[in-house]
Design a protein around this motif. Structure first.
Motif, PDB file in Angstrom:
ATOM      1  N   LYS A 126       0.867  -1.198   0.000  1.00 30.52           N
ATOM      2  CA  LYS A 126       0.000   0.000   0.000  1.00 30.52           C
ATOM      3  C   LYS A 126       0.888   1.227   0.000  1.00 30.52           C
ATOM      4  N   ARG A 127       0.422   2.271  -0.645  1.00 34.66           N
ATOM      5  CA  ARG A 127       1.188   3.522  -0.600  1.00 34.66           C
ATOM      6  C   ARG A 127       1.180   4.084   0.826  1.00 34.66           C
ATOM      7  N   VAL A 128       2.284   4.699   1.200  1.00 34.58           N
ATOM      8  CA  VAL A 128       2.421   5.212   2.566  1.00 34.58           C
ATOM      9  C   VAL A 128       1.379   6.300   2.850  1.00 34.58           C
ATOM     10  N   SER A 129       0.914   6.983   1.811  1.00 34.37           N
ATOM     11  CA  SER A 129      -0.129   8.001   2.014  1.00 34.37           C
ATOM     12  C   SER A 129      -1.406   7.380   2.583  1.00 34.37           C
ATOM     13  N   ASN A 130      -1.551   6.050   2.428  1.00 30.19           N
ATOM     14  CA  ASN A 130      -2.732   5.389   2.985  1.00 30.19           C
ATOM     15  C   ASN A 130      -2.476   4.814   4.376  1.00 30.19           C
ATOM     16  N   TYR A 131      -1.286   5.003   4.910  1.00 25.92           N
ATOM     17  CA  TYR A 131      -0.964   4.489   6.243  1.00 25.92           C
ATOM     18  C   TYR A 131      -1.484   5.458   7.316  1.00 25.92           C
ATOM     19  N   SER A 132      -1.754   4.901   8.505  1.00 22.96           N
ATOM     20  CA  SER A 132      -2.056   5.769   9.653  1.00 22.96           C
ATOM     21  C   SER A 132      -0.730   6.317  10.180  1.00 22.96           C
ATOM     22  N   GLY A 133      -0.811   7.284  11.097  1.00 25.96           N
ATOM     23  CA  GLY A 133       0.410   7.865  11.670  1.00 25.96           C
ATOM     24  C   GLY A 133       1.286   6.814  12.330  1.00 25.96           C
ATOM     25  N   GLY A 134       0.634   5.896  13.051  1.00 28.09           N
ATOM     26  CA  GLY A 134       1.393   4.842  13.749  1.00 28.09           C
ATOM     27  C   GLY A 134       2.076   3.899  12.781  1.00 28.09           C
ATOM     28  N   MET A 135       1.358   3.528  11.712  1.00 25.96           N
ATOM     29  CA  MET A 135       1.948   2.621  10.704  1.00 25.96           C
ATOM     30  C   MET A 135       3.159   3.282  10.047  1.00 25.96           C
ATOM     31  N   ARG A 136       3.005   4.559   9.759  1.00 28.52           N
ATOM     32  CA  ARG A 136       4.096   5.267   9.080  1.00 28.52           C
ATOM     33  C   ARG A 136       5.331   5.339   9.987  1.00 28.52           C
ATOM     34  N   LYS A 137       5.083   5.581  11.273  1.00 29.88           N
ATOM     35  CA  LYS A 137       6.212   5.665  12.197  1.00 29.88           C
ATOM     36  C   LYS A 137       6.889   4.299  12.323  1.00 29.88           C
ATOM     37  N   ARG A 138       6.086   3.230  12.354  1.00 29.36           N
ATOM     38  CA  ARG A 138       6.678   1.882  12.439  1.00 29.36           C
ATOM     39  C   ARG A 138       7.513   1.596  11.198  1.00 29.36           C
ATOM     40  N   LEU A 139       7.011   2.018  10.044  1.00 27.03           N
ATOM     41  CA  LEU A 139       7.773   1.824   8.802  1.00 27.03           C
ATOM     42  C   LEU A 139       9.121   2.551   8.893  1.00 27.03           C
ATOM     43  N   THR A 158       6.870   8.925  19.216  1.00 26.26           N
ATOM     44  CA  THR A 158       5.460   8.684  19.544  1.00 26.26           C
ATOM     45  C   THR A 158       4.608   9.943  19.466  1.00 26.26           C
ATOM     46  N   THR A 159       5.225  11.048  19.121  1.00 28.83           N
ATOM     47  CA  THR A 159       4.453  12.293  19.026  1.00 28.83           C
ATOM     48  C   THR A 159       3.378  12.165  17.946  1.00 28.83           C
ATOM     49  N   GLY A 160       2.177  12.514  18.312  1.00 24.74           N
ATOM     50  CA  GLY A 160       1.088  12.483  17.334  1.00 24.74           C
ATOM     51  C   GLY A 160       0.394  11.129  17.216  1.00 24.74           C
ATOM     52  N   LEU A 161       0.896  10.124  17.931  1.00 24.81           N
ATOM     53  CA  LEU A 161       0.247   8.811  17.842  1.00 24.81           C
ATOM     54  C   LEU A 161      -0.879   8.717  18.875  1.00 24.81           C
ATOM     55  N   ASP A 162      -1.957   7.997  18.523  1.00 25.46           N
ATOM     56  CA  ASP A 162      -3.018   7.805  19.508  1.00 25.46           C
ATOM     57  C   ASP A 162      -2.538   6.773  20.541  1.00 25.46           C
ATOM     58  N   PRO A 163      -3.228   6.694  21.697  1.00 24.43           N
ATOM     59  CA  PRO A 163      -2.721   5.812  22.772  1.00 24.43           C
ATOM     60  C   PRO A 163      -2.479   4.375  22.323  1.00 24.43           C
ATOM     61  N   SER A 164      -3.381   3.835  21.501  1.00 22.56           N
ATOM     62  CA  SER A 164      -3.218   2.442  21.072  1.00 22.56           C
ATOM     63  C   SER A 164      -1.966   2.284  20.194  1.00 22.56           C
ATOM     64  N   ALA A 165      -1.794   3.209  19.260  1.00 23.62           N
ATOM     65  CA  ALA A 165      -0.613   3.156  18.385  1.00 23.62           C
ATOM     66  C   ALA A 165       0.662   3.348  19.202  1.00 23.62           C
ATOM     67  N   ARG A 166       0.552   4.209  20.231  1.00 22.99           N
ATOM     68  CA  ARG A 166       1.731   4.440  21.091  1.00 22.99           C
ATOM     69  C   ARG A 166       2.102   3.178  21.851  1.00 22.99           C
ATOM     70  N   ARG A 167       1.090   2.480  22.368  1.00 28.78           N
ATOM     71  CA  ARG A 167       1.361   1.236  23.115  1.00 28.78           C
ATOM     72  C   ARG A 167       2.043   0.219  22.208  1.00 28.78           C
ATOM     73  N   LYS A 168       1.504   0.050  20.985  1.00 28.34           N
ATOM     74  CA  LYS A 168       2.082  -0.908  20.031  1.00 28.34           C
ATOM     75  C   LYS A 168       3.532  -0.535  19.731  1.00 28.34           C
ATOM     76  N   PHE A 169       3.705   0.745  19.513  1.00 31.58           N
ATOM     77  CA  PHE A 169       5.026   1.228  19.141  1.00 31.58           C
ATOM     78  C   PHE A 169       6.029   0.996  20.268  1.00 31.58           C
ATOM     79  N   LEU A 170       5.602   1.306  21.490  1.00 36.64           N
ATOM     80  CA  LEU A 170       6.525   1.140  22.619  1.00 36.64           C
ATOM     81  C   LEU A 170       6.818  -0.342  22.876  1.00 36.64           C
ATOM     82  N   GLY A 171       5.828  -1.193  22.583  1.00 31.30           N
ATOM     83  CA  GLY A 171       6.057  -2.639  22.695  1.00 31.30           C
ATOM     84  C   GLY A 171       7.164  -3.070  21.741  1.00 31.30           C
TER      85      GLY A 171
END
Lengths: 308, 257
Positions: A126-139, A158-171
């Motif tokens: 998928k093009r990155v323009s279709n990613y959420s903020g969290g997905m893009r940061k993980r990429l 983690t700036t700008g990520l919602d709590p769920s995306a932040r938890r995933k990211f920190l994991g």
């Protein structure tokens, strides 16, 4: 040999001193979090370590050599979203694999593994323009997971990520920590710093305290904090609550305020009454353990994370 | 994979996947070829219509090359800087020169694609060119000079204009204005004297006249641009603009503060 070593590191822009004689020693395999408010100099420090900027004076060594010579071992994720939104996630990673000198077949293999590691295998095309903020940061974090990178520097990931995306990211960061890679994470969010083996608090270009999170809390002398959620946040409420807090200072949060007091049991009912008297009903009032943001506030009387 | 190849691949995909880039670099010149071919040649004698259409197609091909070099390239550079990619690249063990080569190769391919598309549409609309293989070879050389000069200007814009929209708008503005006042979009003969001098110094309009002279005929160039001094001047200025752009780009875009 330290992963990161700085001695009297100073950075000036004209007359403005951004970093003041910073001395930093980070061991190999450490997960070090540098926490401070916007404008404290943490991004400048990270970019000097990542060999993107030069210090004005002082010494910087990465694994015993100057940053320029250690580039092959440094993986840096700047604050901005640097991935190309027009390319797919896979194409972005293939680009970075190519820059690092992998052959096409090697790059294909390793990029597949990295996409799996950051949980983006299904969205690889998928093009990155279709990613959420969290997905893009993980990429973007995947760009520093290529095998031979030994020092990972993440600036406000983690700036700008919602709590769920932040938890995933920190994991995901937690998993990296288990692999004994040296990690330097820059943040202004206290909860992100709780995972660290050591936290450095930076303010106005100086590291004002440095230890593991628990020791920092102990050393601050903070025992309990009263967390108050209020529907109204204004100067009047802050003044009323300040009467119960050490040095008459309260910390403003997203939901309300935090009051620092030694005698929680005595203060709590008085706080409720005082708020009632000015027509502000607390929706929640509880005693909580101090956070690293509280420690920073105690030390500097500044808010590390601006309330939006 | 080499750094040049992956940079080439990334940049060409970015050019080809952005509709606005495609429209302004290929669609817009084609639109003018269509308009020009059918609006400005209506009352002309039949024997000169095909020549006129040929001159219009060449002008629009030059305009496409200018847009690619002077607007798309700086847009691409500014975009990579604005979103932090240049910062990321500076932290990596890579060469700015290879990054530059990758970008320029991608631009060359994209520019060639746009030039061929514009000329092909012109041909379908009745544009005809008359040349020997030798003349065609020289014309390709002058097209390359336009590419080189546009790229040099584009690198200067991309280096000094930090924001994407600013870089693109500056590039487009400079393309349109310089094309209009230098005889690319208006006949050389209709320009005031001062602009006729400018048209001979500005390497893009000078090369445009050379291509028109070679492929369509001397009447459409307005003057004989194929004198040794004019060719030498055009080559020197094109290469100088490119060299200044390249040095500026590698020195300032990749400079560590």
């Amino acid at each position: 040999m330290y992963a990161i070593f700085t001695e009297n590191l100073t950075k000036k822009y004209g007359d403005k001193v951004v970093l003041k004689k910073v001395n930093l020693k980070i061991e190999q395999g450490e997960f070090y979090v540098l926490m401070g408010p916007n404008g404290s100099g943490k991004t400048t420090l990270a970019s000097i370590i990542a060999s993107v900027k030069l210090p004005t004076t002082g010494k910087v060594e990465i694994f015993g050599v100057e940053p320029e010579k250690a580039k092959k071992e440094i993986g840096y994720v700047p604050q901005e979203n640097f991935s190309s939104p027009i390319l797919t996630g896979k194409e972005n990673l293939l680009y970075f694999a190519g820059l690092l000198g992998y052959s096409k077949s090697e790059a294909e293999k390793i990029v597949g593994k990295l996409l799996k590691k950051v949980g983006l295998l299904e969205d690889a095309n998928k093009r990155v323009s279709n990613y959420s903020g969290g997905m893009r940061k993980r990429l973007e974090v995947a760009t520093i997971l290529f095998p031979y990178l030994k020092l990972l520097i993440l600036d406000e990931p983690t700036t700008g990520l919602d709590p769920s995306a932040r938890r995933k990211f920190l994991g995901m960061i937690q998993e990296l920590r288990d692999e004994k890679t040296t990690i330097l994470l820059i943040t202004h969010i206290g909860a992100d710093a709780e995972l660290a083996s050591r936290v450095g608090l930076i303010d106005e270009g100086e590291i004002i305290a440095e230890d593991d999170p628990e020791n920092l809390k102990k050393a601050s002398g903070l025992e309990n904090v009263i967390n108050i959620e209020t529907p109204i946040k204004n100067e009047k409420v802050a003044t009323v609550l300040g009467a119960f807090s050490e040095r008459r200072k309260v910390l403003e949060t997203e939901e309300g305020y935090r009051v620092f007091t030694k005698d929680v049991e005595e203060a709590t009912p008085k706080i409720v009454r005082s708020l009632d008297a000015i027509g502000c009903k607390a929706t929640k009032i509880e005693t909580v353990a101090p956070s690293l943001e509280d420690v920073f506030f105690k030390l500097t009387e500044k808010v590390v994370s601006e309330v939006g | 994979m080499g750094q040049i190849i992956v940079t080439w691949s990334k940049t060409i995909k970015e050019f080809l996947r952005q509709r606005t880039v495609l429209f302004w670099t290929i669609g817009w010149p084609i639109l003018w070829v269509l308009i020009g071919s059918f609006s400005f040649t209506g009352d002309a004698p039949a024997e000169i219509v095909s020549h006129t259409r040929g001159a219009i197609a060449i002008s629009m091909m030059v305009f496409a090359l200018m847009t690619a070099g002077m607007a798309n390239l700086p847009g691409n550079i500014a975009q990579d800087r604005e979103r932090g990619l240049l910062t990321k690249l500076m932290s990596m063990p890579i060469s700015p020169w290879r990054d530059f080569c990758g970008r320029i190769l991608a631009l060359l391919v994209f520019s060639s694609l746009s030039a061929v598309s514009v000329v092909a549409v012109g041909y379908v609309c009745g544009a005809r060119f008359f040349f020997t293989m030798n003349q065609f070879g020289y014309a390709l050389g002058f097209i390359l000079l336009i590419f080189i000069a546009s790229t040099g200007i584009g690198m200067l814009i991309g280096t000094f204009i930090k924001h994407v929209h600013g870089a693109i708008m500056t590039g487009v503005g400079l393309t349109v204005v310089s094309a209009a006042i230098s005889g690319v979009m208006t006949p050389y003969a209709y320009l005031p004297l001062v602009l006729q001098h400018f048209a001979k110094i500005y390497p893009i309009s000078s090369a445009n006249s050379m291509i028109t002279y070679l492929l369509v005929g001397k009447d459409y160039a307005g003057y004989n641009p194929l004198s040794t001094s004019q060719i030498t001047l055009t080559i020197i200025i094109s290469l100088s603009v490119f060299a200044v752009g390249l040095i500026t780009y590698s020195k300032f875009c990749w400079r560590k503060e």
